[in-house]
Design an enzyme around this catalytic site. Structure first.
Site, mmCIF file in Angstrom:
data_model
loop_
_atom_site.group_PDB
_atom_site.id
_atom_site.type_symbol
_atom_site.label_atom_id
_atom_site.label_comp_id
_atom_site.label_asym_id
_atom_site.label_seq_id
_atom_site.Cartn_x
_atom_site.Cartn_y
_atom_site.Cartn_z
ATOM 1 N N VAL A 52 0.729 -1.209 -0.147
ATOM 2 C CA VAL A 52 -0.116 0.058 -0.039
ATOM 3 C C VAL A 52 0.700 1.155 -0.131
ATOM 4 C CG1 VAL A 52 -0.012 0.270 2.640
ATOM 5 C CG2 VAL A 52 -2.015 1.090 1.071
ATOM 6 N N LYS A 53 2.096 1.212 0.486
ATOM 7 C CA LYS A 53 2.848 2.263 0.563
ATOM 8 C C LYS A 53 3.426 2.906 -0.675
ATOM 9 C CE LYS A 53 3.064 2.446 5.135
ATOM 10 N NZ LYS A 53 2.610 3.590 5.884
#
Length: 512
Positions: free
Chosen positions: A43-44
């Site tokens: 997700v980063k």
């Protein structure tokens, strides 16, 4: 077929997956937002791209510049891949305990990696954030991402993650479950969903048990990336500016054990290989779903893949050494050395001393308590306890009254030195460790670890101190058979574990 012009175009638009097997017996629909399908694996990637683009727009990052950040791995990976594509140098400061897979990925993307101490006060020069900030300040052309306070972090999720969930559920999402690290993912996504639903979407923060976000004591943990640890010597508990706590309706605290075993369960029941932080969020989502009915739709954000943790959460040897798993037959393991519950008061409790105790202070304190000369005592970060359990990462050394006295006799000037300098050999071992594998250094000791906490002291294969009640390891039940690593055929056992171990305590559900 979708065609991308660059890797940056492959960030976002991750799918939702209905969790049908994990959701068996639960009434609401549960969907996992598979963020590991971003091009960098987590997700980063979204926040990394958003922060770099914002820095470029604001004139903070120029061509040929250096991207710097302190991170437990995934943000660094995202920043490194974006930096590689755009021609920037990437320098990442990461905790020494970061999974080896993440460190290798960072270096694979060309990042310069500096490993720093795992758990030091926020004000200390060697704290992760301070090391990164100092490097950036002394490097011409460097830009410090500051993911914890950078508004472009939650903005990424307000602009992409939230809208994707709303669109793909046709506005039907009723509950969002996400872990909290920097707070950017949950804050940006929640802000959009609450606005789109006119405030009806409920937001649940899944938090490691010790994290201060959900009311824990801030002690160290094994799950990487989620939660907020707090060193006892930290003078001010500063929370990330990226985390908007007003958007969270409830906190669900999840133990390291439940996080890890839920991640393993997802792999075996759904074919979904997820990381420990994902296990934290998923465990919370399953608990939440027990309260809901068919009218609800739960979306849980899965931050990254279990591929980053094959050497830890998915390795049976690692689980044994940390005390998160034990063999079904404990007869020849450390567990068998423990006294029966009824006899728990027949051996002394585990003594704790502050990690920064001097030789003189520690010796005087042990004498005051009447601790025998050869009884092992843990020097641990001071959380106000004299007896009890301690996280292995917070136990800096082990000493005895005899080892301290020996130091004073050798040189009286050692009285003011840290007691940890005059400790004895000490190794944490899991309750499932075979007795034959116990370390036996001369004059050394081992700390028995169960569910990641030191609960007892062993010397020469004998339990010499333990907490009053060492919890029993849960045994398998018939309903858990499909999840056991042990397969029985024609009266024989075919061990299908890659590491040669079969575990009785891996539950089919950790919703209790």
């Amino acid at each position: 077929m979708t065609i991308y012009e660059s890797v940056l175009d492959a960030i976002g638009e991750t799918p939702l997956l209905r969790l049908r097997r994990l959701g068996t017996g639960l009434r609401p629909a549960i969907y996992a937002k598979l963020e590991f399908q971003n091009i960098g694996g987590s997700v980063k990637d979204r926040a990394a791209l958003s922060m770099i683009r914002a820095a470029e727009r604001d004139g903070l990052l120029a061509p040929g510049g250096t991207v710097v950040e302190g991170t437990s791995g995934n943000t660094g990976i995202g920043l490194s891949l974006v930096a590689a594509h755009l021609g920037y140098r990437a320098v990442v400061f990461a905790p020494a305990s970061t999974a080896a897979e993440k460190i290798r990925l960072l270096r694979a993307y060309g990042a310069e990696v500096h490993l720093v101490g795992d758990f030091v006060p926020r004000s200390h020069a060697d704290h992760l954030a301070n090391r990164a900030a100092a490097f950036a300040a002394n490097t011409p052309g460097a830009w410090l991402a500051q993911q914890y306070d950078n508004p472009a972090n939650p903005a990424a999720h307000y602009e992409s993650t939230g809208p994707e969930i709303w669109r793909d559920t046709a506005g039907g999402v009723t509950h969002l479950v996400a872990s909290v690290g920097t707070g950017g993912t949950i804050s940006g996504t929640a802000r959009f969903l609450k606005a789109a639903s006119r405030g009806t979407v409920q937001v649940v923060a899944a938090d490691p048990d010790h994290s201060t976000y959900g009311g824990g004591d801030g002690a160290a943990k094994y799950v990487e990336g989620a939660g907020h640890a707090l060193h006892p010597d930290t003078t001010e508990d500063i929370w990330p500016q990226a985390f908007d706590t007003a958007l969270v309706d409830r906190y669900f605290r999840v133990s390291d054990r439940d996080s890890i075993l839920t991640a393993r369960r997802a792999a075996r029941e759904e074919g979904l290989l997820i990381g420990g932080t994902s296990g934290t969020a998923l465990a919370a989502a399953l608990r939440l779903a027990e309260e809901l009915d068919e009218s609800h739709t739960v979306v849980v954000i899965i931050p990254d893949s279990g591929r980053n943790y094959l050497s830890t959460y998915f390795d049976d040897g690692w689980l044994t050494s940390t005390g998160f798993a034990e063999p079904s037959d404990a007869s020849e393991t450390v567990r068998s050395l423990l006294p029966a519950p009824a006899a728990g008061d027949q051996i002394p409790g585990v003594h704790l001393l502050a990690a920064d105790s001097s030789v003189r202070h520690a010796s005087d304190e042990l004498h005051r308590r009447g601790v025998p000369a050869d009884e092992v005592v843990f020097l641990a970060l001071d959380r106000g306890a004299t007896f009890g359990t301690v996280h292995p990462r917070e136990a800096v050394a082990a000493v005895t009254q005899r080892s301290l006295q020996a130091a004073l006799e050798r040189d009286p000037r050692s009285a003011g030195e840290p007691a940890a300098l005059h400790g004895i050999p000490f190794t944490p071992v899991g309750a499932g460790t075979p007795i034959a594998d116990l370390p036996t250094p001369t004059g050394g000791s081992a700390g028995l670890s169960l569910d990641g906490e030191l609960l007892a002291v062993l010397v020469d294969g004998r339990i010499v101190a333990a907490v009053a009640a060492v919890p029993a390891f849960p045994s398998a039940t018939p309903g858990q058979a499909e999840n056991a690593l042990q397969v029985e055929t024609a009266g024989q056992v075919d061990d299908t574990s890659a590491n040669g171990a079969s575990w009785a305590g891996e539950p089919s559900s950790v919703r209790a």
